[in-house]
Scaffold this active site. Sequence first.
Site, PDB file in Angstrom:
ATOM      1  N   ASP A  76       0.820  -1.207   0.000  1.00  0.00           N
ATOM      2  CA  ASP A  76       0.000   0.000   0.000  1.00  0.00           C
ATOM      3  C   ASP A  76       0.856   1.259   0.000  1.00  0.00           C
ATOM      4  O   ASP A  76       0.569   2.233  -0.715  1.00  0.00           O
ATOM      5  CB  ASP A  76      -0.914   0.014   1.229  1.00  0.00           C
ATOM      6  N   LYS A 107      -6.359  -0.232  -5.035  1.00  0.00           N
ATOM      7  CA  LYS A 107      -6.313   0.828  -4.022  1.00  0.00           C
ATOM      8  C   LYS A 107      -4.973   0.844  -3.300  1.00  0.00           C
ATOM      9  O   LYS A 107      -4.397  -0.193  -2.986  1.00  0.00           O
ATOM     10  CB  LYS A 107      -7.453   0.655  -3.016  1.00  0.00           C
TER      11      LYS A 107
END
Length: 411
Positions: free
Chosen positions: A135, A168
């Site tokens: 991430d 994401k």
Amino acid sequence: MRSAASFKLGLSHSADTDSAWKVEAVKQVEYHVIAARNLFSPENTQLLDGCSAAPLTRGDRRLVVIDSNVDRIHGDRIRGYFEHHGVAASFVSMRADETVKEWSSVIRVVDAMNGFGIDRRREPVIAIGGGVLLDVVGFAASVYRRGTPYIRIPTTLIGLVDAGVGVKTGVNYGMGKNRLGTYAPAIATYVDRAFLRTLDDRHLSNGLAEILKMALIKSIDLFELLETYGQRLIDDNFQGTSAELDTAATQVIAESIHLMLEELQPNLWESCLERCVDYGHTFSPTLEMEALPALLHGEAVSIDMALTSALGFLRGSLSSDDLDRILTVMKRLGLPVWNDVLSTAGVLDAALADTVRHRDGRQRLPLPVGIGGHHFANDVTNEEIASALSLLARKNTGLPNGEVSVTKVAS
């Protein structure tokens, strides 16, 4: 899942009074999720030629951002692989867990990219680590020069089946889980079970929570695979030391990834906010941040799923037998169904209110319909949540070794 968006292309100009223009455009997205075995064995060339969109050849150079724990265990082997194939790899080893999933970690990666002098088109950054590392690097890549390509190599089970397959990126901000982030697909993700060989049971269970999520909302077959093989796969670290366990490990991971991508692909940018993959993610972001660092992500998701399964039972969409079956499988997978953070006054009400803000003013709360189905609720009351919590507390104390589940998380 069908996307609620409609797509148009064109440029229109209105000159009735003052001029006004309207631009409509669509960006084509393509990314690859590739199953690999022993990706960093010298004879394996998948990282070199397994994805036509991201070739790697002798004489190339790459910036590799690696989780410091992964570096300690696998770093020599990974460096040896790049040296063997004549790739000049520059390594940045960094700590990556929820307590440091923050803007400063993004800046550290951006500084490394800038210092490396990265070619934003031809030199994708390679991220090797768990979901947090993926991430952070994905976010940094998405903002550096307004978008730099990157490749993900997840090393945890949750990375293989969840963080490594979507688009994401993000980091936490204040008490908000992933409050800062972007939609930025990696060029490719290489899914290699070999990394799970050194993963401890708790982190295997952590990843199994996301697999169980997909089973509960989309696939009774996957649920039954977990029911039959889950504990044995943990004991085997998903390594397939027998033909039976190899088949089970392959099926569990492949089916979970496929079910996830099946939901994500029509709705990558979340134009439709009714997302069944948000099951287990209504209360868990707040629970995880409130309990930090006691709860891993998958553990918070498991508690959320246990609570919403109890809510589903009270609403009549889940039988008593199915509820007990779900909670029993969670226990077998080493997942908690309770944590003392649930007893914090107002925490669940605040969590739901924050989720409503995130979901454009409606709850859009995925609830199980039997095992393998789901529907969305928009009228759940605080009183219903309190009743579900009370039921879950009673169920937890009645589960075999239920108290061990709580103790494990608290430790």
